[in-house]
Design an enzyme around this catalytic site. Structure first.
Site, PDB file in Angstrom:
ATOM      1  CG  LEU A  37      -4.858  40.692   3.718  1.00 52.88           C
ATOM      2  CD1 LEU A  37      -4.139  41.449   4.818  1.00 52.88           C
ATOM      3  CD2 LEU A  37      -4.260  41.003   2.353  1.00 52.88           C
ATOM      4  CB  THR A  43      -9.225  27.752   5.254  1.00 53.93           C
ATOM      5  OG1 THR A  43      -8.979  28.236   3.925  1.00 53.93           O
ATOM      6  CG2 THR A  43      -9.461  26.250   5.210  1.00 53.93           C
ATOM      7  CB  SER A 110     -11.705  36.966  -4.323  1.00 52.07           C
ATOM      8  OG  SER A 110     -12.201  36.749  -3.021  1.00 52.07           O
TER       9      SER A 110
END
Length: 201
Positions: A37, A43, A110
């Site tokens: 999510l 990151t 994705s």
């Protein structure tokens, strides 16, 4: 538009191959695909992983969703078709880095199994390491590092993954990385320990 495929003559077989690049760099190339999510930590973990691998003289390249959206995919929106094309392009770029001997670290929501399967098919199943950054929706919303959850709750963002659009969790990822109750360093160490043995030539 006229199909000019008969005028295209790939020379892949004539250029240096992946094994030549891996031998030069003294590492095995792979594609690491972080999914999860928004706000799950993809990151942050990827940046930490890259730094740890760099210390071990492993050449990497991070492909991050927001960075890619400002460059190669800046003409795409967030419709289902554009999201699919976004991932297709990323997978093709990842394959180029893979063939150059580089460890590629991808950070993309994705959200569906289908879209990740398409990426895996392009890259190659044996070279695709899917890592599910498994952070509960409530924790991601509480963090809301980009302010996206607030905008989605206010109706400013439609089809927001996890809220009014589905997120399909991987059923058999390379690593199910549960982040709740762990420090960032602990999660990075877990990924490094899992990845490192694979990268030796």
């Amino acid at each position: 538009m006229q199909n000019n495929s008969n005028n295209i003559h790939p020379v892949f077989h004539r250029i240096l191959q992946r094994k030549d690049k891996e031998a030069l760099l003294q590492q095995k190339s792979i594609v690491i695909w972080f999914t999860g999510l928004s706000g799950s930590g993809k990151t942050t973990i990827a940046i930490g992983l890259e730094r740890e691998l760099n210390k071990k003289r492993i050449l990497t390249q991070i492909l991050d969703g927001d960075n890619v959206r400002t460059g190669i995919n800046n003409n795409l929106g967030f419709s289902e078709e554009d999201r699919t094309e976004n991932i297709r392009r990323i997978a093709e770029v990842s394959k180029l880095f893979l063939n150059a001997g580089i460890v590629t670290i991808n950070c993309f929501v994705s959200p569906t199994v289908e879209i990740r399967e398409k990426a895996k098919q392009i890259i190659g199943e044996e070279d695709f390491l899917e890592i599910f950054v498994n952070t509960p929706f409530e924790v991601c919303e509480q963090r809301d590092v980009k302010g996206l959850y607030k905008k989605a709750r206010a109706g400013e963002i439609k089809n927001f993954t996890g809220l009014d659009a589905p997120f399909e969790a991987p059923t058999n990822p390379f690593l199910d990385l549960k982040t709740e109750g762990k420090t960032v360093d602990e999660t990075i160490d877990e990924v490094v320990a899992k990845i490192l043995p694979i990268l030796s030539v």
